[in-house]
Write a protein that holds these residues in place. Structure first.
Motif, PDB file in Angstrom:
ATOM      1  N   ALA A 165     110.512  83.135 115.511  1.00  0.00           N
ATOM      2  CA  ALA A 165     109.707  83.883 114.559  1.00  0.00           C
ATOM      3  C   ALA A 165     108.970  82.958 113.592  1.00  0.00           C
ATOM      4  CB  ALA A 165     110.583  84.849 113.771  1.00  0.00           C
ATOM      5  N   MET A 166     109.462  81.739 113.422  1.00  0.00           N
ATOM      6  CA  MET A 166     108.860  80.849 112.437  1.00  0.00           C
ATOM      7  C   MET A 166     107.790  79.952 113.039  1.00  0.00           C
ATOM      8  SD  MET A 166     110.205  81.573 109.612  1.00  0.00           S
ATOM      9  CE  MET A 166     109.848  80.203 108.547  1.00  0.00           C
ATOM     10  N   ARG A 167     107.601  79.976 114.348  1.00  0.00           N
ATOM     11  CA  ARG A 167     106.641  79.079 114.975  1.00  0.00           C
ATOM     12  C   ARG A 167     105.220  79.404 114.554  1.00  0.00           C
ATOM     13  NH1 ARG A 167     109.184  78.981 120.901  1.00  0.00           N
ATOM     14  NH2 ARG A 167     111.191  78.326 120.092  1.00  0.00           N
ATOM     15  N   GLY A 168     104.363  78.388 114.542  1.00  0.00           N
ATOM     16  CA  GLY A 168     102.955  78.597 114.228  1.00  0.00           C
ATOM     17  C   GLY A 168     102.701  78.564 112.739  1.00  0.00           C
ATOM     18  N   VAL A 169     102.063  79.633 112.229  1.00  0.00           N
ATOM     19  CA  VAL A 169     101.638  79.625 110.837  1.00  0.00           C
ATOM     20  C   VAL A 169     102.812  79.514 109.843  1.00  0.00           C
ATOM     21  CG1 VAL A 169     100.347  80.886 109.106  1.00  0.00           C
ATOM     22  CG2 VAL A 169      99.585  80.920 111.449  1.00  0.00           C
ATOM     23  N   PRO A 170     103.915  80.290 110.015  1.00  0.00           N
ATOM     24  CA  PRO A 170     104.976  80.229 108.999  1.00  0.00           C
ATOM     25  C   PRO A 170     105.508  78.822 108.744  1.00  0.00           C
ATOM     26  CG  PRO A 170     105.394  82.016 110.511  1.00  0.00           C
ATOM     27  CD  PRO A 170     104.224  81.280 111.042  1.00  0.00           C
ATOM     28  N   ILE A 171     105.837  78.103 109.813  1.00  0.00           N
ATOM     29  CA  ILE A 171     106.415  76.784 109.607  1.00  0.00           C
ATOM     30  C   ILE A 171     105.364  75.831 109.020  1.00  0.00           C
ATOM     31  CG2 ILE A 171     105.974  75.867 111.924  1.00  0.00           C
ATOM     32  CD1 ILE A 171     109.222  75.387 110.030  1.00  0.00           C
ATOM     33  N   THR A 172     104.098  76.056 109.376  1.00  0.00           N
ATOM     34  CA  THR A 172     103.036  75.233 108.801  1.00  0.00           C
ATOM     35  C   THR A 172     102.956  75.433 107.292  1.00  0.00           C
ATOM     36  OG1 THR A 172     101.834  75.617 110.841  1.00  0.00           O
ATOM     37  CG2 THR A 172     100.619  74.623 109.046  1.00  0.00           C
ATOM     38  N   LEU A 173     103.081  76.706 106.871  1.00  0.00           N
ATOM     39  CA  LEU A 173     103.015  76.988 105.445  1.00  0.00           C
ATOM     40  C   LEU A 173     104.187  76.353 104.711  1.00  0.00           C
ATOM     41  CD1 LEU A 173     101.846  80.685 105.328  1.00  0.00           C
ATOM     42  CD2 LEU A 173     100.712  78.727 104.342  1.00  0.00           C
ATOM     43  N   ILE A 174     105.362  76.422 105.311  1.00  0.00           N
ATOM     44  CA  ILE A 174     106.523  75.843 104.646  1.00  0.00           C
ATOM     45  C   ILE A 174     106.383  74.320 104.567  1.00  0.00           C
ATOM     46  CG2 ILE A 174     109.014  75.501 104.865  1.00  0.00           C
ATOM     47  CD1 ILE A 174     109.230  78.338 105.736  1.00  0.00           C
ATOM     48  N   THR A 175     105.884  73.724 105.643  1.00  0.00           N
ATOM     49  CA  THR A 175     105.621  72.286 105.599  1.00  0.00           C
ATOM     50  C   THR A 175     104.634  71.961 104.482  1.00  0.00           C
ATOM     51  OG1 THR A 175     105.755  72.432 107.991  1.00  0.00           O
ATOM     52  CG2 THR A 175     105.115  70.325 107.076  1.00  0.00           C
ATOM     53  N   ALA A 176     103.591  72.793 104.372  1.00  0.00           N
ATOM     54  CA  ALA A 176     102.613  72.575 103.311  1.00  0.00           C
ATOM     55  C   ALA A 176     103.290  72.659 101.951  1.00  0.00           C
ATOM     56  CB  ALA A 176     101.489  73.599 103.411  1.00  0.00           C
ATOM     57  N   GLY A 177     104.241  73.594 101.817  1.00  0.00           N
ATOM     58  CA  GLY A 177     104.968  73.715 100.558  1.00  0.00           C
ATOM     59  C   GLY A 177     105.728  72.447 100.231  1.00  0.00           C
ATOM     60  N   LEU A 178     106.376  71.866 101.252  1.00  0.00           N
ATOM     61  CA  LEU A 178     107.125  70.626 101.018  1.00  0.00           C
ATOM     62  C   LEU A 178     106.174  69.480 100.661  1.00  0.00           C
ATOM     63  CD1 LEU A 178     109.767  70.920 103.866  1.00  0.00           C
ATOM     64  CD2 LEU A 178     109.989  71.496 101.459  1.00  0.00           C
ATOM     65  N   LEU A 179     105.003  69.453 101.330  1.00  0.00           N
ATOM     66  CA  LEU A 179     103.994  68.439 100.993  1.00  0.00           C
ATOM     67  C   LEU A 179     103.543  68.596  99.546  1.00  0.00           C
ATOM     68  CD1 LEU A 179     101.347  67.953 103.824  1.00  0.00           C
ATOM     69  CD2 LEU A 179     102.703  66.224 102.673  1.00  0.00           C
ATOM     70  N   ALA A 180     103.332  69.878  99.142  1.00  0.00           N
ATOM     71  CA  ALA A 180     102.901  70.135  97.772  1.00  0.00           C
ATOM     72  C   ALA A 180     103.959  69.658  96.784  1.00  0.00           C
ATOM     73  CB  ALA A 180     102.622  71.629  97.578  1.00  0.00           C
ATOM     74  N   LEU A 181     105.235  69.868  97.145  1.00  0.00           N
ATOM     75  CA  LEU A 181     106.324  69.377  96.282  1.00  0.00           C
ATOM     76  C   LEU A 181     106.235  67.856  96.143  1.00  0.00           C
ATOM     77  CD1 LEU A 181     109.727  71.091  97.099  1.00  0.00           C
ATOM     78  CD2 LEU A 181     108.509  71.010  94.948  1.00  0.00           C
ATOM     79  N   ALA A 182     105.990  67.192  97.289  1.00  0.00           N
ATOM     80  CA  ALA A 182     105.903  65.742  97.255  1.00  0.00           C
ATOM     81  C   ALA A 182     104.733  65.286  96.385  1.00  0.00           C
ATOM     82  CB  ALA A 182     105.744  65.199  98.681  1.00  0.00           C
ATOM     83  N   PHE A 183     103.600  66.004  96.502  1.00  0.00           N
ATOM     84  CA  PHE A 183     102.426  65.612  95.718  1.00  0.00           C
ATOM     85  C   PHE A 183     102.626  65.875  94.240  1.00  0.00           C
ATOM     86  CE2 PHE A 183      98.495  64.189  97.812  1.00  0.00           C
ATOM     87  CZ  PHE A 183      98.985  64.036  99.089  1.00  0.00           C
ATOM     88  N   MET A 184     103.582  66.785  93.909  1.00  0.00           N
ATOM     89  CA  MET A 184     103.844  67.036  92.482  1.00  0.00           C
ATOM     90  C   MET A 184     104.364  65.794  91.793  1.00  0.00           C
ATOM     91  SD  MET A 184     105.580  70.705  92.158  1.00  0.00           S
ATOM     92  CE  MET A 184     106.632  70.013  90.890  1.00  0.00           C
ATOM     93  N   GLY A 185     104.911  64.863  92.599  1.00  0.00           N
ATOM     94  CA  GLY A 185     105.376  63.614  92.022  1.00  0.00           C
ATOM     95  C   GLY A 185     104.276  62.859  91.297  1.00  0.00           C
ATOM     96  N   PHE A 186     103.005  63.128  91.680  1.00  0.00           N
ATOM     97  CA  PHE A 186     101.898  62.436  91.032  1.00  0.00           C
ATOM     98  C   PHE A 186     101.488  63.115  89.738  1.00  0.00           C
ATOM     99  CE2 PHE A 186     101.062  61.446  95.576  1.00  0.00           C
ATOM    100  CZ  PHE A 186     101.210  60.077  95.478  1.00  0.00           C
ATOM    101  N   ALA A 187     101.971  64.332  89.501  1.00  0.00           N
ATOM    102  CA  ALA A 187     101.512  65.117  88.350  1.00  0.00           C
ATOM    103  C   ALA A 187     101.775  64.356  87.059  1.00  0.00           C
ATOM    104  CB  ALA A 187     102.211  66.469  88.325  1.00  0.00           C
ATOM    105  N   GLY A 188     100.819  64.413  86.174  1.00  0.00           N
ATOM    106  CA  GLY A 188     100.988  63.768  84.879  1.00  0.00           C
ATOM    107  C   GLY A 188     100.731  62.278  84.896  1.00  0.00           C
ATOM    108  N   MET A 189     100.411  61.724  86.072  1.00  0.00           N
ATOM    109  CA  MET A 189     100.138  60.293  86.137  1.00  0.00           C
ATOM    110  C   MET A 189      98.869  59.973  85.354  1.00  0.00           C
ATOM    111  SD  MET A 189     100.463  58.009  89.533  1.00  0.00           S
ATOM    112  CE  MET A 189      98.820  58.061  90.204  1.00  0.00           C
ATOM    113  N   ILE A 190      97.851  60.798  85.553  1.00  0.00           N
ATOM    114  CA  ILE A 190      96.611  60.636  84.807  1.00  0.00           C
ATOM    115  C   ILE A 190      96.273  62.000  84.214  1.00  0.00           C
ATOM    116  CG2 ILE A 190      94.161  60.080  84.921  1.00  0.00           C
ATOM    117  CD1 ILE A 190      94.772  58.620  87.557  1.00  0.00           C
ATOM    118  N   THR A 191      95.929  62.053  82.932  1.00  0.00           N
ATOM    119  CA  THR A 191      95.491  63.335  82.392  1.00  0.00           C
ATOM    120  C   THR A 191      94.064  63.192  81.901  1.00  0.00           C
ATOM    121  OG1 THR A 191      96.632  62.650  80.412  1.00  0.00           O
ATOM    122  CG2 THR A 191      97.686  64.361  81.734  1.00  0.00           C
ATOM    123  N   ILE A 192      93.218  64.098  82.399  1.00  0.00           N
ATOM    124  CA  ILE A 192      91.829  64.067  81.959  1.00  0.00           C
ATOM    125  C   ILE A 192      91.531  65.383  81.252  1.00  0.00           C
ATOM    126  CG2 ILE A 192      89.431  64.061  82.675  1.00  0.00           C
ATOM    127  CD1 ILE A 192      90.085  62.210  84.867  1.00  0.00           C
TER     128      ILE A 192
END
Lengths: 192, 222
Positions: A165-192
């Motif tokens: 049931a998770m194949r295709g779009v669902p697992i892609t979205l969850i992967t994207a969520g984990l990527l977004a979590l990883a990218f949050m590590g950059f938050a606050g590095m530069i503030t404009i």
């Protein structure tokens, strides 16, 4: 210095895909293979940079002086649509190999909200001409980074045992969520 | 083929069978971006439905006048006009909501649901059918947004529409408000929807097999 900061912030910290949710459709649709993801990323970066220039010119020399702000949405989308068509024709004439690599992705870009979002953000943030170019370039490169990373993960995912049931779009979205979590590590590095 | 569908079906198909978000995976950007709270989700869904209904109606009315080569461009201009109307109305009457949704109101223009319905449905069907179809798709979009924003709001701030639902002892899951939470929640929702469809199909298949086996057994007995 500000230019570099704007570039970095658009590319990594405020990544268009992973923190503004712009350009999700191609991000999910064209991230099956690294090679096609990379072509899509380059095509988007190319169009984004040109859009940044043209929409800035339209906004500052046409819409604002004549008080036509209410036409912003209409004029931006028309600029983008005609720009994409124009870029497609130019590439077809100038370089056949490039056209073969990017050709099918270009029409898809018209309805890519990342491009429209870029034009709107530039108008909202009152960037000057150079800043807009760097912002567009950074946003495009950020999109490329995100979609190529995603494609790399998805190529590996094909080998994994994912529940049916998770194949295709669902697992892609969850992967994207984990990527977004990883990218949050950059938050606050530069503030404009 | 389209003629054989009843009017009720044209409306109802958008709710689940062809739900724009859950089944067709269209309009993901606003779905993910604005569902931080239920109010935002409802506002976005209503604005999108407004644009969808009116642009579908107009496109369907003039579908025979538009030359085929420039149809996409004409659709975009029509859609952009209604988006501008929605944007200015929201800005004037609900300034807070308009500020919260920010650039995502003008971005309705590039929402694939609207252009998709214009190209796939309104350009081929009568105005009344297109109106029903647009309303159905709008409702489907509304349901998807409300469910997603409901889950995110209740887990992140213990409230729905600003009214506290969960007890104070519940520790809020802050990640739900962040982009990562949106992706993961929607991914799980898709998974559940798929699971439901798959099990429904399987049950149907089992029923057919059982019928077939029963028939055969009866024949054998005879």
């Amino acid at each position: 210095m500000t230019l570099i900061l704007i570039f970095l912030s658009a590319a990594i910290i405020n990544n268009f895909v992973l923190s503004y949710f712009l350009g999700i459709c191609p991000f999910i649709g064209v991230s099956n293979k690294i090679s096609s993801a990379f072509s899509m990323g380059i095509a988007v970066t190319f169009v984004m940079t040109i859009t940044a220039i043209v929409s800035w010119l339209v906004n500052n020399y046409l819409l604002i002086p004549y008080h036509l702000d209410f036409l912003q949405t209409v004029s931006f989308i028309l600029v983008i649509a005609s720009l994409v068509q124009f870029v497609e024709m130019v590439i077809k004439k100038v370089s056949q190999p490039l056209y073969r690599a990017l050709g099918i992705y270009l029409p898809l870009i018209t309805t890519n909200c990342a491009i429209m979002g870029l034009a709107l953000f530039i108008a909202m943030k009152n960037y000057d001409f150079l800043e807009s170019i760097f912002y567009g370039l950074g946003a495009g490169i950020g999109f490329t980074i995100a979609i190529v990373l995603m494609a790399g993960i998805r190529e590996e995912l094909d080998l994994a045992d994912v529940p049916k049931a998770m194949r295709g779009v669902p697992i892609t979205l969850i992967t994207a969520g984990l990527l977004a979590l990883a990218f949050m590590g950059f938050a606050g590095m530069i503030t404009i | 083929m389209a003629k054989s569908n009843t009017f009720t079906y044209e409306y109802l198909k958008g709710l689940w069978d062809q739900n724009p978000v859950m089944k067709q995976v269209l309009g993901m950007c606003p779905t993910l971006a604005v569902t931080v709270s239920v109010v935002n989700g409802i506002g976005m869904a209503l604005a999108t439905t407004f644009v969808l209904v009116f642009s579908s109606l107009i496109i369907s009315l003039i579908r025979k006048i538009i030359p085929n080569q420039v149809r996409i461009a004409s659709y975009i201009v029509i859609i952009a006009t209604f988006v501008t109307i929605a944007d200015y109305v929201l800005r004037a009457s609900y300034p807070d909501l308009s500020k919260a949704l920010g650039p995502f109101i003008p971005l309705i223009v590039v929402n694939c649901i609207i252009l998709g319905r214009a190209e796939a449905f309104a350009s081929k069907n009568s105005p009344f059918r297109s109106l029903l179809d647009a309303l159905g798709m709008g409702t489907g979009f509304f349901i998807a947004l409300v469910v997603l924003s409901g889950i995110r709001e209740i887990l992140a701030s213990k409230t729905i529409l600003g009214i506290q639902i969960l007890p104070d002892s519940f520790a809020p899951i802050l990640v739900m408000i962040l982009p990562a939470g949106a992706f993961i929640t929607l991914g799980l929702l898709f998974g559940i929807a798929n699971f439901y469809s798959i099990s429904l199909e399987q049950r149907k298949r089992e029923k057919i097999i059982k019928k077939y086996v029963d028939n055969n057994q009866e024949k054998v007995k005879e």
